[in-house]
Design a protein around this motif. Structure first.
Motif, PDB file in Angstrom:
ATOM      1  N   ALA A   1       0.752  -1.376   0.019  1.00 53.68           N
ATOM      2  CA  ALA A   1       0.031  -0.081   0.188  1.00 53.68           C
ATOM      3  C   ALA A   1       0.991   0.934  -0.043  1.00 53.68           C
ATOM      4  CB  ALA A   1      -0.772  -0.156   0.927  1.00 53.68           C
ATOM      5  N   LEU A   2       0.978   1.960  -1.068  1.00 53.23           N
ATOM      6  CA  LEU A   2       1.562   3.387  -1.433  1.00 53.23           C
ATOM      7  C   LEU A   2       1.626   4.218   0.199  1.00 53.23           C
ATOM      8  CD1 LEU A   2       1.222   3.294  -5.189  1.00 53.23           C
ATOM      9  CD2 LEU A   2       3.409   2.454  -4.343  1.00 53.23           C
ATOM     10  N   LYS A   3       0.288   4.340  -0.323  1.00 56.09           N
ATOM     11  CA  LYS A   3      -0.177   5.626   1.016  1.00 56.09           C
ATOM     12  C   LYS A   3       0.339   5.249   2.231  1.00 56.09           C
ATOM     13  CE  LYS A   3      -3.239   9.169   2.714  1.00 56.09           C
ATOM     14  NZ  LYS A   3      -4.900   9.017   1.859  1.00 56.09           N
TER      15      LYS A   3
ATOM     16  N   ARG B   1       2.437 -12.199   7.627  1.00 53.83           N
ATOM     17  CA  ARG B   1       3.255 -10.541   8.796  1.00 53.83           C
ATOM     18  C   ARG B   1       2.565  -9.310   7.894  1.00 53.83           C
ATOM     19  NH1 ARG B   1       8.176 -11.385  11.144  1.00 53.83           N
ATOM     20  NH2 ARG B   1       9.152 -10.142  11.290  1.00 53.83           N
ATOM     21  N   THR B   2       2.752  -8.274   8.380  1.00 48.72           N
ATOM     22  CA  THR B   2       2.365  -6.718   8.070  1.00 48.72           C
ATOM     23  C   THR B   2       3.635  -6.195   8.774  1.00 48.72           C
ATOM     24  OG1 THR B   2       1.071  -5.424   7.598  1.00 48.72           O
ATOM     25  CG2 THR B   2       0.996  -6.356  10.074  1.00 48.72           C
ATOM     26  N   PHE B   3       4.351  -4.716   8.103  1.00 50.38           N
ATOM     27  CA  PHE B   3       5.338  -4.407   8.097  1.00 50.38           C
ATOM     28  C   PHE B   3       5.375  -3.073   7.904  1.00 50.38           C
ATOM     29  CE2 PHE B   3       7.170  -7.946   6.089  1.00 50.38           C
ATOM     30  CZ  PHE B   3       8.082  -7.349   4.574  1.00 50.38           C
ATOM     31  N   GLU B   4       6.027  -1.644   8.338  1.00 53.96           N
ATOM     32  CA  GLU B   4       5.729  -1.002   7.259  1.00 53.96           C
ATOM     33  C   GLU B   4       7.653  -0.738   6.686  1.00 53.96           C
ATOM     34  OE1 GLU B   4       5.832   2.630  10.314  1.00 53.96           O
ATOM     35  OE2 GLU B   4       3.652   3.067  10.006  1.00 53.96           O
ATOM     36  N   VAL B   5       7.117   0.158   5.822  1.00 51.02           N
ATOM     37  CA  VAL B   5       8.655   0.489   4.729  1.00 51.02           C
ATOM     38  C   VAL B   5       8.714   1.340   3.897  1.00 51.02           C
ATOM     39  CG1 VAL B   5       7.764  -2.265   3.643  1.00 51.02           C
ATOM     40  CG2 VAL B   5       6.979  -0.331   3.112  1.00 51.02           C
ATOM     41  N   ALA B   6      10.263   1.795   3.947  1.00 48.12           N
ATOM     42  CA  ALA B   6      10.456   2.842   3.221  1.00 48.12           C
ATOM     43  C   ALA B   6      10.440   3.444   1.765  1.00 48.12           C
ATOM     44  CB  ALA B   6      11.683   3.450   4.316  1.00 48.12           C
ATOM     45  N   PRO B   7       9.996   4.478   1.206  1.00 48.55           N
ATOM     46  CA  PRO B   7      10.454   3.703  -0.232  1.00 48.55           C
ATOM     47  C   PRO B   7      11.088   5.196  -0.677  1.00 48.55           C
ATOM     48  CG  PRO B   7       7.833   5.052   0.662  1.00 48.55           C
ATOM     49  CD  PRO B   7       8.688   4.642   1.206  1.00 48.55           C
ATOM     50  N   SER B   8      11.550   4.846  -2.310  1.00 49.78           N
ATOM     51  CA  SER B   8      12.497   5.524  -2.728  1.00 49.78           C
ATOM     52  C   SER B   8      11.657   7.301  -3.135  1.00 49.78           C
ATOM     53  CB  SER B   8      13.539   4.691  -3.642  1.00 49.78           C
ATOM     54  OG  SER B   8      14.253   4.203  -2.821  1.00 49.78           O
TER      55      SER B   8
ATOM     56  N   VAL C   1      11.092   7.428  -6.515  1.00 48.37           N
ATOM     57  CA  VAL C   1       9.677   6.888  -7.468  1.00 48.37           C
ATOM     58  C   VAL C   1       9.263   5.131  -6.615  1.00 48.37           C
ATOM     59  CG1 VAL C   1       9.625   5.856 -10.035  1.00 48.37           C
ATOM     60  CG2 VAL C   1      11.569   7.390  -9.275  1.00 48.37           C
ATOM     61  N   SER C   2       7.461   5.315  -6.756  1.00 43.07           N
ATOM     62  CA  SER C   2       7.132   4.288  -6.742  1.00 43.07           C
ATOM     63  C   SER C   2       6.302   3.818  -7.850  1.00 43.07           C
ATOM     64  CB  SER C   2       6.028   5.053  -5.492  1.00 43.07           C
ATOM     65  OG  SER C   2       6.461   4.992  -4.075  1.00 43.07           O
ATOM     66  N   PRO C   3       6.593   2.432  -8.012  1.00 45.99           N
ATOM     67  CA  PRO C   3       5.498   1.772  -9.133  1.00 45.99           C
ATOM     68  C   PRO C   3       3.914   2.327  -8.583  1.00 45.99           C
ATOM     69  CG  PRO C   3       5.387   0.412  -6.623  1.00 45.99           C
ATOM     70  CD  PRO C   3       6.233   1.564  -6.728  1.00 45.99           C
ATOM     71  N   GLU C   4       3.477   2.145 -10.241  1.00 49.78           N
ATOM     72  CA  GLU C   4       2.910   2.407 -10.073  1.00 49.78           C
ATOM     73  C   GLU C   4       0.992   1.386 -10.100  1.00 49.78           C
ATOM     74  OE1 GLU C   4       0.595   4.398 -12.261  1.00 49.78           O
ATOM     75  OE2 GLU C   4       1.842   6.300 -12.323  1.00 49.78           O
ATOM     76  N   PRO C   5      -0.264   1.579  -9.253  1.00 48.73           N
ATOM     77  CA  PRO C   5      -0.790   0.578  -8.570  1.00 48.73           C
ATOM     78  C   PRO C   5      -1.473  -0.139  -9.323  1.00 48.73           C
ATOM     79  CG  PRO C   5      -1.312   2.700  -7.794  1.00 48.73           C
ATOM     80  CD  PRO C   5      -0.918   2.831  -8.905  1.00 48.73           C
ATOM     81  N   GLY C   6      -0.896  -2.030  -9.581  1.00 45.72           N
ATOM     82  CA  GLY C   6      -1.295  -2.779  -9.951  1.00 45.72           C
ATOM     83  C   GLY C   6      -0.687  -3.598  -9.752  1.00 45.72           C
TER      84      GLY C   6
ATOM     85  N   LYS D   1       2.267 -12.889  -6.776  1.00 41.35           N
ATOM     86  CA  LYS D   1       2.494 -12.296  -7.404  1.00 41.35           C
ATOM     87  C   LYS D   1       2.071 -10.817  -6.327  1.00 41.35           C
ATOM     88  CE  LYS D   1      -2.135 -12.887  -7.055  1.00 41.35           C
ATOM     89  NZ  LYS D   1      -4.291 -13.022  -7.558  1.00 41.35           N
ATOM     90  N   VAL D   2       2.271  -9.511  -6.821  1.00 43.04           N
ATOM     91  CA  VAL D   2       2.723  -8.215  -5.982  1.00 43.04           C
ATOM     92  C   VAL D   2       2.032  -7.194  -6.590  1.00 43.04           C
ATOM     93  CG1 VAL D   2       4.224  -6.523  -5.387  1.00 43.04           C
ATOM     94  CG2 VAL D   2       5.052  -8.559  -5.837  1.00 43.04           C
ATOM     95  N   VAL D   3       0.759  -6.820  -5.188  1.00 41.13           N
ATOM     96  CA  VAL D   3      -0.616  -6.044  -5.845  1.00 41.13           C
ATOM     97  C   VAL D   3       0.170  -4.992  -5.053  1.00 41.13           C
ATOM     98  CG1 VAL D   3      -2.781  -5.985  -5.932  1.00 41.13           C
ATOM     99  CG2 VAL D   3      -1.820  -7.977  -6.036  1.00 41.13           C
ATOM    100  N   VAL D   4      -0.039  -4.026  -6.051  1.00 41.12           N
ATOM    101  CA  VAL D   4       0.229  -2.751  -5.770  1.00 41.12           C
ATOM    102  C   VAL D   4      -1.329  -1.773  -5.137  1.00 41.12           C
ATOM    103  CG1 VAL D   4       1.192  -0.594  -5.622  1.00 41.12           C
ATOM    104  CG2 VAL D   4       2.299  -2.604  -6.525  1.00 41.12           C
ATOM    105  N   VAL D   5      -1.124  -1.378  -3.826  1.00 38.89           N
ATOM    106  CA  VAL D   5      -2.515  -0.121  -4.351  1.00 38.89           C
ATOM    107  C   VAL D   5      -2.124   1.063  -3.695  1.00 38.89           C
ATOM    108  CG1 VAL D   5      -4.097  -2.627  -3.055  1.00 38.89           C
ATOM    109  CG2 VAL D   5      -3.025  -1.231  -1.399  1.00 38.89           C
ATOM    110  N   PRO D   6      -3.391   2.043  -4.068  1.00 38.89           N
ATOM    111  CA  PRO D   6      -2.633   3.261  -3.826  1.00 38.89           C
ATOM    112  C   PRO D   6      -2.818   3.492  -2.496  1.00 38.89           C
ATOM    113  CG  PRO D   6      -4.440   3.255  -4.749  1.00 38.89           C
ATOM    114  CD  PRO D   6      -4.636   1.827  -4.777  1.00 38.89           C
TER     115      PRO D   6
END
Length: 197
Positions: free
Chosen positions: A84-86, A101-108, A110-115, A192-197
């Motif tokens: 989840a990007l946001k 498992r669920t955890f927070e991450v630190a993005p760079s 640029v983020s990928p488009e949801p998909g 599968k990796v699902v990216v959501v807003p």
């Protein structure tokens, strides 16, 4: 010279009052919603409290409410990684629709488009030099975007996080080392990796 008999009584009351105050302070410091305690026990790459351990995706030992760590409803089904990007949060979701498992991450920067993406063949590396020049481990790539930007999960050996405001465009999604090890075991080739807003 007359002696007062109230001295021992006052001293006893003072000692009792101090004991009560000390006990209340201890209870406050041990409370699950104490931000100082939560931050120390469950730090994340972004410095916020997080659910560090295994969980069911519906809340964790850090006292977060169920909605804040629930698997996003629009994330598909089946075994998958949900990013989840946001929220800057990842879920490792099993076939039974439960997050292991669920955890927070630190993005760079640029983020990928949801998909929906997939871990490609040769998309995993035990250790390499990241695009930001940092030595990383447990690299799990899932997408190559415009301009050849590689998006993937990894953990820095020195524990550092990427600069989201860097002028260099990079797509690393940094995890803590324990979370990176869990991702490495979970997200094998074809996952599968699902990216959501």
């Amino acid at each position: 010279m007359a002696r007062s008999s109230s001295g021992p009584v006052v001293a006893g009351l003072t000692a009792a009052a101090l004991a009560v105050v000390g006990f209340l302070a201890f209870q406050a410091s041990a409370a699950p919603d104490n931000p100082a305690k939560a931050g120390a026990a469950h730090s994340s790459p972004s410095g916020h409290p997080k659910d560090k351990g295994k969980g069911d995706g519906k809340g964790g030992p850090d006292g977060k409410d169920k909605a804040s760590t629930a698997i996003p409803a629009s994330s598909g089904s089946g075994l998958r990684v949900v990013y989840a990007l946001k929220a800057k949060r990842v879920w490792l979701v099993g076939e039974n629709e439960q997050a292991t498992r669920t955890f927070e991450v630190a993005p760079s920067s640029v983020s990928p488009e949801p998909g929906t993406y997939q871990v490609p063949p040769r998309g995993r590396s035990p250790q390499l030099l990241g695009s930001d020049g940092v030595q990383v481990e447990h690299v799990v790539q899932f997408h190559i975007g415009e301009g050849g930007i590689v998006f993937g999960f990894s953990a820095a050996l020195d524990g550092s996080t990427p600069d989201p405001n860097a002028t260099k465009k990079t797509g690393a999604v940094r995890e803590q080392r324990a979370d990176g090890a869990a991702m490495w075991k979970f997200a094998t080739t074809g996952t599968k990796v699902v990216v959501v807003p």
